[in-house]
Design an enzyme around this catalytic site. Structure first.
Site, PDB file in Angstrom:
ATOM      1  N   LYS A 187       0.839  -1.135  -0.058  1.00 38.16           N
ATOM      2  CA  LYS A 187       0.085  -0.185   0.009  1.00 38.16           C
ATOM      3  C   LYS A 187       0.965   0.982  -0.033  1.00 38.16           C
ATOM      4  O   LYS A 187       0.695   2.179  -0.806  1.00 38.16           O
ATOM      5  CB  LYS A 187      -0.978  -0.176   1.334  1.00 38.16           C
ATOM      6  CG  LYS A 187      -2.189  -0.958   1.102  1.00 38.16           C
ATOM      7  CD  LYS A 187      -2.793  -1.346   2.342  1.00 38.16           C
ATOM      8  CE  LYS A 187      -3.897  -2.546   2.152  1.00 38.16           C
ATOM      9  NZ  LYS A 187      -4.495  -2.732   3.368  1.00 38.16           N
ATOM     10  N   GLN A 206      -4.789  -1.602   9.432  1.00 42.05           N
ATOM     11  CA  GLN A 206      -4.714  -2.900   8.961  1.00 42.05           C
ATOM     12  C   GLN A 206      -5.206  -4.133   9.849  1.00 42.05           C
ATOM     13  O   GLN A 206      -4.914  -3.859  11.019  1.00 42.05           O
ATOM     14  CB  GLN A 206      -3.089  -3.123   8.409  1.00 42.05           C
ATOM     15  CG  GLN A 206      -2.904  -4.416   7.926  1.00 42.05           C
ATOM     16  CD  GLN A 206      -3.604  -4.323   6.371  1.00 42.05           C
ATOM     17  OE1 GLN A 206      -3.784  -3.406   5.653  1.00 42.05           O
ATOM     18  NE2 GLN A 206      -4.227  -5.647   5.915  1.00 42.05           N
ATOM     19  N   ASP A 263     -11.157   2.809   4.340  1.00 40.84           N
ATOM     20  CA  ASP A 263     -11.354   1.275   4.193  1.00 40.84           C
ATOM     21  C   ASP A 263     -12.975   1.259   4.087  1.00 40.84           C
ATOM     22  O   ASP A 263     -13.503   0.247   3.777  1.00 40.84           O
ATOM     23  CB  ASP A 263     -11.052   0.700   5.526  1.00 40.84           C
ATOM     24  CG  ASP A 263      -9.788  -0.237   5.246  1.00 40.84           C
ATOM     25  OD1 ASP A 263      -9.729  -0.715   4.044  1.00 40.84           O
ATOM     26  OD2 ASP A 263      -8.992  -0.383   6.080  1.00 40.84           O
TER      27      ASP A 263
HETATM   28  N1  GUN Z   1      -7.018  -6.991   5.965  1.00 41.07           N
HETATM   29  C1  GUN Z   1      -7.488  -7.589   4.928  1.00 41.07           C
HETATM   30  N2  GUN Z   1      -8.109  -6.955   4.098  1.00 41.07           N
HETATM   31  C2  GUN Z   1      -8.097  -5.406   4.502  1.00 41.07           C
HETATM   32  C3  GUN Z   1      -8.507  -4.429   3.967  1.00 41.07           C
HETATM   33  O1  GUN Z   1      -9.263  -4.178   2.874  1.00 41.07           O
HETATM   34  N3  GUN Z   1      -8.371  -3.452   5.155  1.00 41.07           N
HETATM   35  C4  GUN Z   1      -7.697  -3.483   5.922  1.00 41.07           C
HETATM   36  N4  GUN Z   1      -7.760  -2.367   6.732  1.00 41.07           N
HETATM   37  N5  GUN Z   1      -7.079  -4.573   6.534  1.00 41.07           N
HETATM   38  C5  GUN Z   1      -7.437  -5.952   5.653  1.00 41.07           C
END
Ligand code: GUN
Length: 284
Positions: A54, A98, A121
């Site tokens: 990311k 995350q 998100d």
């Molecule tokens: N863990 C797995 N997929 C995601 C996501 O799309 N966002 C976040 N914040 N954590 C994740």
């Protein structure tokens, strides 16, 4: 029938090229690029890889990005304190925590602490609620990426039967809401469903359950579109999806590979959400 592959890598590249222009425009207008803060607690190996990816993508698009790595033992109040600080920082347009978080932390409380305007998100109850009421604002990245992929292959969703397997807050539930908002007839399957009976009637199948190879060739109608959101570690640590690829590719009209399908689009959509959040905050 042999399925055509849906090339998520190429589609994500196209989205990124569009975003670079938007980032430049925003910076010209405001004197700064959009910015995203990514928080990670503990040393979950998959989370480390996702967060690094990311950050790399954000930098390649000219976004500001900040990575906050917290120890596994971080307390709830320390984490909430950091979110509170980032909520107040002018140059931070997006905040992403995350998941999964270490077990002692209250994930729902943490996600609720993020300002909805900075919730790139789309997990805050306010954004989730708006999506379910048909007024999406910031939408979860993976389902948003899947909708873009369907659009790219020219799949009109309205009137189609769509089956979503898995009811997580990250993928399944928002995916069902987006499909419903686009006027599909939606079935959201879970561990108590007769999944095969549902997928056999489906025009579109979206597998987001986290079980390697669950969806078999004889679960799929000839000519269906199959989107594999699974990211599982198979034998020897090989990355594999929720769909038995070889079998299903003999039945489906379109199929996403793993890797190289939904994954790259998810990150592109996070960047899209960050730019949208920046624009909304600055009303541009
Ligand atoms: N863990 C797995 N997929 C995601 C996501 O799309 N966002 C976040 N914040 N954590 C994740």
């Amino acid at each position: 029938m042999v399925a055509k592959l849906i090339d998520g890598k190429a589609m994500a590249e196209k989205q990124r090229a569009l975003l670079v222009e938007e980032v430049r425009g925003f910076e010209k207008a405001t004197g700064r690029p959009p910015g995203i803060a990514v928080l990670r607690a503990g040393e979950d190996p998959a989370s480390r890889i996702y967060v690094a990816s990311k950050k790399r993508t954000a930098q390649s698009l000219g976004l500001n990005s900040w990575e906050h790595v917290l120890p596994e033992q971080v307390t709830q109040s320390e984490l909430l304190g950091l979110i509170e600080r980032l909520n107040g920082e002018e140059e931070v347009d997006g905040i992403l925590v995350q998941l999964p978080l270490p077990k002692h932390l209250d994930t729902h409380a943490v996600l609720r602490a993020i300002l909805p305007q900075k919730d790139v998100d789309g997990f805050h109850p306010m954004n989730a609620g708006s999506l379910f009421q048909g007024m999406p604002t910031l939408v979860p990245c993976t389902p948003l990426g899947v909708m873009k992929m369907l659009e790219e292959i020219g799949c009109g969703v309205a009137g189609k039967r769509a089956v979503v397997i898995g009811r997580s807050n990250i993928v399944g539930r928002p995916m069902a809401a987006l499909l419903l908002n686009a006027s599909a007839s939606v079935v959201l399957c879970h561990s108590k469903s007769d999944v095969r009976a549902e997928t056999l009637r489906a025009d579109i199948v979206i597998a987001a359950v986290g079980v390697a190879g669950l969806v078999r060739g004889d679960w799929i109608r000839e000519g269906a579109i199959v989107i594999d959101v699974g990211m599982n570690r198979g034998e020897g640590g090989k990355l594999c999806g929720d769909v038995a690829f070889e079998e299903v590719s003999q039945k489906a009209a379109w199929l996403t590979p793993v890797p190289g399908g939904v994954g790259p689009m998810t990150i592109a959509m996070l960047m899209h959400n960050t730019v949208q959040a920046a624009k909304l905050r600055c009303k541009r």
